[in-house]
Scaffold this active site. Structure first.
Site, PDB file in Angstrom:
ATOM      1  N   TRP A 320     -12.657  -3.455 -36.844  1.00 40.49           N
ATOM      2  CA  TRP A 320     -12.746  -4.578 -37.789  1.00 40.49           C
ATOM      3  C   TRP A 320     -12.588  -5.925 -37.059  1.00 40.49           C
ATOM      4  O   TRP A 320     -13.244  -6.908 -37.403  1.00 40.49           O
ATOM      5  CB  TRP A 320     -11.669  -4.454 -38.871  1.00 40.49           C
ATOM      6  N   HIS A 321     -11.765  -5.956 -36.018  1.00 44.81           N
ATOM      7  CA  HIS A 321     -11.619  -7.208 -35.274  1.00 44.81           C
ATOM      8  C   HIS A 321     -12.903  -7.558 -34.521  1.00 44.81           C
ATOM      9  O   HIS A 321     -13.154  -8.728 -34.224  1.00 44.81           O
ATOM     10  CB  HIS A 321     -10.462  -7.097 -34.264  1.00 44.81           C
TER      11      HIS A 321
END
Length: 385
Positions: A320-321
């Site tokens: 997700w980062h």
């Protein structure tokens, strides 16, 4: 204009929120004027580029269609296939925003806050599936929840039913006075964290490490400590701004940090660091994975199910980062730490080899601090440069 990045932003925000404070202290409803403030601030935030604005509009319309369509469907039927399809379509813009830069093409899907808006939208679909949201929601309710500007860029991630409860509440003058006091206090604490401590660590220490450190090892060791502290004070400062402004608007957005550097183990750390995000992943990824495994009886071993859930959770959190190597390694590292602690905790309950007491608590905090700092060191990408 980036939220909370300059004093000009705070000056404009202060002027816009002045009627909110006056109305609140008079015991009047805040909701309608706050909608005007949200529109004005969003216009300010997205005034710098048309692409981000148009992507936000298209994203919001898509989420509204998906949510309202799924609520209507769920009132009559409950197919798992439809639920997974709606959830995937809701997450698809976020997936594209992560993949497009990796493919070195124009990232037309991305805009400021897409992650946090996606978390809010998917959460409504999941809670509709669970039967926690049964009634059709108005466009006003959904747009007001999704585009609540104080937390739009980096959270905290609120839950719809909790947000709605505050949004509909008519605060008494005494209640609002207390909210206002807490909100202003948080904003000033945010100034201390982000613009004084965080700025000082970055400007006077991290940027001068070449002159401070006397060797390669000491450079990386000092960088690990200083970057970890900078990350906390910068992010916690931002969160204090977001929560403080939310309080001033009559919305008690959740806290995101609870003294994470005094955590006694890695599990305790994730109950204190970026709490709204870790709780979101816990409730909507980990718990659902464990429930599915138990329900389908695909894996009988509880420890294995739990550890697979942690691996899934932290790999997703890492990706997700972004798809850069440091984020994937960061996710894998925390998955490894959580599964290792899971085994240790179970083993220690049986054998009682790790004593309790103040000294061992301090030792646990010191160990956890270094485990966490090494994780941030990986996250920074410095080891891969």
């Amino acid at each position: 204009m980036t939220p909370y990045s300059s004093f000009l932003f705070f000056i404009i925000l202060g002027i816009l929120l002045l009627p909110t404070m006056i109305l609140g202290l008079m015991g009047k409803q805040l909701r309608y004027y706050n909608v005007f403030v949200s529109i004005a601030v969003l216009a300010l935030i997205f005034s710098g580029g048309d692409e981000g604005f148009y992507s936000l509009v298209i994203f919001t319309v898509l989420q509204l269609v998906l949510i309202k369509g799924y609520i209507s469907y769920r009132q009559k039927k409950n197919s798992s296939l439809v639920f997974y399809l709606m959830s995937f379509l809701s997450i698809l813009p976020l997936i594209l925003s992560k993949i497009l830069p990796f493919l070195a093409v124009d990232n037309w899907a991305s805009f400021l806050g897409i992650s946090y808006l996606t978390f809010r939208a998917v959460q409504v679909i999941i809670e509709t599936r669970d039967g926690l949201i049964k009634q059709q929601l108005s466009i006003y309710q959904l747009v007001n929840f999704m585009l609540f500007y104080p937390t739009i860029s980096s959270g905290p991630i609120d839950r719809f039913r909790r947000f709605q409860k505050d949004e509909e509440k008519r605060w008494t003058p005494e209640e609002y006075k207390e909210l206002l006091y807490k909100g202003i206090n948080k904003i000033f604490l945010g100034f201390l964290y982000k613009f004084i401590i965080g700025y000082a660590i970055n400007t006077y220490f991290i940027m001068n490490l070449d002159h401070i450190a006397d060797g390669r090892f000491s450079y990386h060791l000092l960088y690990m400590y200083s970057y970890s502290l900078y990350l906390f004070f910068d992010f916690a400062g931002y969160t204090l701004f977001a929560v403080g402004v939310s309080y001033m608007m009559g919305i008690r957005s959740p806290e995101n940090f609870n003294m994470p550097f005094i955590s006694r183990n890695i599990k305790d750390f994730w109950n204190r660091w970026h709490m709204s995000l870790s709780f979101w992943f816990r409730d909507y990824v980990f718990m659902r994975f464990v429930f599915l495994m138990k329900k389908k009886k695909w894996i009988q071993n509880k420890m294995l199910v739990s550890n697979l859930g942690y691996i899934l959770l932290f790999l997703l959190m890492g990706v997700w980062h972004g798809l850069a190597i440091q984020y994937i390694v960061y996710g894998a590292y925390h998955a490894l730490m959580m599964t290792a602690f899971n085994y240790f905790e179970t083993w220690n309950k049986k054998h009682k080899r790790w004593p309790t007491g103040k000294i061992m608590t301090i030792v646990s905090i010191v160990i956890t601090f270094h485990v966490v700092c090494f994780g941030f060191y990986l996250f920074s990408g410095r080891p891969f440069q």
